[in-house]
Write an enzyme that holds these catalytic residues in place. Structure first.
Site, PDB file in Angstrom:
ATOM      1  N   CYS A 169      47.392  42.780  17.599  1.00  0.00           N
ATOM      2  CA  CYS A 169      48.557  43.190  17.320  1.00  0.00           C
ATOM      3  C   CYS A 169      49.637  41.865  17.160  1.00  0.00           C
ATOM      4  O   CYS A 169      49.353  40.923  16.568  1.00  0.00           O
ATOM      5  CB  CYS A 169      49.125  44.277  18.034  1.00  0.00           C
ATOM      6  SG  CYS A 169      50.433  45.073  17.247  1.00  0.00           S
ATOM      7  N   HIS A 208      44.451  48.385  18.137  1.00  0.00           N
ATOM      8  CA  HIS A 208      44.354  48.104  19.675  1.00  0.00           C
ATOM      9  C   HIS A 208      43.029  48.963  20.111  1.00  0.00           C
ATOM     10  O   HIS A 208      43.060  49.995  20.582  1.00  0.00           O
ATOM     11  CB  HIS A 208      45.558  48.858  20.177  1.00  0.00           C
ATOM     12  CG  HIS A 208      46.838  48.246  19.929  1.00  0.00           C
ATOM     13  ND1 HIS A 208      47.271  47.002  20.871  1.00  0.00           N
ATOM     14  CD2 HIS A 208      47.674  48.533  19.228  1.00  0.00           C
ATOM     15  CE1 HIS A 208      48.394  46.921  20.196  1.00  0.00           C
ATOM     16  NE2 HIS A 208      48.907  47.721  19.355  1.00  0.00           N
ATOM     17  N   GLU A 258      41.808  48.216  22.802  1.00  0.00           N
ATOM     18  CA  GLU A 258      42.032  48.333  24.283  1.00  0.00           C
ATOM     19  C   GLU A 258      42.661  49.592  24.484  1.00  0.00           C
ATOM     20  O   GLU A 258      42.530  49.915  25.856  1.00  0.00           O
ATOM     21  CB  GLU A 258      42.788  47.124  24.700  1.00  0.00           C
ATOM     22  CG  GLU A 258      44.308  47.152  24.547  1.00  0.00           C
ATOM     23  CD  GLU A 258      44.627  46.505  23.245  1.00  0.00           C
ATOM     24  OE1 GLU A 258      43.915  46.765  22.228  1.00  0.00           O
ATOM     25  OE2 GLU A 258      45.898  46.467  22.898  1.00  0.00           O
TER      26      GLU A 258
END
Lengths: 80, 220
Positions: B87, B196, B198
């Site tokens: 990002c 994302h 994660e």
């Protein structure tokens, strides 16, 4: 002296903000508005007293930070 | 794999990244403030998490790219070290020139906060080994400037050299050229992507779709 750096998206790079502004102006009744392009103006106060040196320095700043030359072009104007 | 997670003012996704790294790597990542000039000794992987570094002033990632630590990150990459930018981290590494192109304002002008589907373009890399080639997985995205753009020659080169890491496989919501969501450096050791992974690494988060990224790195 003062340097005025004008930064615009290069031709061909999509400018969604310019498009949105254009639509809004059309909605306000400004039918004469065609394409709108949006950019940035950055004014730099420089201690430099020589116009040519000031321009060179400001162009270096534009290349290194102020503009991303992948998508943006810039022009430097020295005033005062 | 020893990871160092960089912290710039305005970054807000570092905790998610710490969690993902801790879980897959089985060891704590180092946290490195942007004013540092050196990475911790033994750093294998530098991670630039998401957020809004320096308030996205001037251009997303432009100010962070000039932070003192980035000189050390460039040297790390030149030595063949691993770098992951997610990002805003992707935006920062394009601004430093570690990856080509730039992330423009989303084509529809809206900030996009939703799940997207990504396709794994190749799995013979240290970042993607735990996926099947062509696998599709879900990844949350949250960005206003994720519209990947580069000149046609650069895009052709990325495709020709197999440097596209991930593509949006359901809808290309942000207008990215050729539906590109993430790209590799030519040595396949730097990866930048907008969504994302994660944020999907534990069933408690609603899924583990993003975990293969961190498991791949852990196994490297």
């Amino acid at each position: 002296m003062k340097a005025i750096v004008t930064i615009m998206l290069k031709n061909g790079v999509l400018d969604p903000q310019g498009k949105a502004i254009g639509h809004a102006l059309n909605n306000l009744g400004f039918d004469q508005v065609g394409e709108v392009r949006m950019g940035k103006v950055i004014e730099l106060e420089l201690t430099e007293t020589d116009a040519a040196n000031a321009k060179e320095a400001a162009e270096e700043m534009a290349r290194k930070l102020l503009a991303n030359t992948v998508i943006e072009s810039f022009k430097v104007e020295i005033v005062g | 794999m020893q990871a160092a997670i960089l912290l710039f003012p305005g970054i807000n996704r570092e905790r998610d990244m710490i969690l993902a790294v801790r879980q897959s790597f089985g060891r704590e990542p180092a946290i490195v403030w942007h004013k540092e000039t050196e990475l911790p000794a033994g750093t294998d992987l530098v991670i630039l998490p998401g957020g809004f570094s320096f308030g996205d002033y001037l251009r997303c990632g432009a100010m962070a790219a000039q932070s003192p630590i980035m000189r050390a990150v460039k040297a790390h990459a030149e030595r063949g070290g691993y770098v992951l930018g997610v990002c805003n981290g992707f935006q920062i590494i394009t601004e430093t020139g570690l990856l080509p192109g730039v992330l423009l304002r989303n084509a529809g002008l809206r900030f996009l906060s939703m799940d997207t589907m990504l396709r794994v373009e190749r799995n013979d890399t240290v970042f993607t080994a735990k996926w099947e080639k062509g696998a599709e997985f879900r990844a949350p995205m949250a960005h206003g400037d994720g519209n990947y753009t580069a000149d046609e020659d650069t895009l052709d080169r990325l495709e020709g050299e197999g440097l596209v890491a991930f593509r949006y496989s359901d809808i290309n919501r942000n207008g990215s050229a050729r539906s590109i969501a993430g790209i590799f450096s030519p040595n396949l050791r730097v990866l930048g992507l907008m969504p994302h992974p994660e944020n999907l690494v534990d069933p408690l988060m609603g899924g583990t779709d993003g975990k293969p990224l961190f498991d791949s790195l852990a196994a490297a």
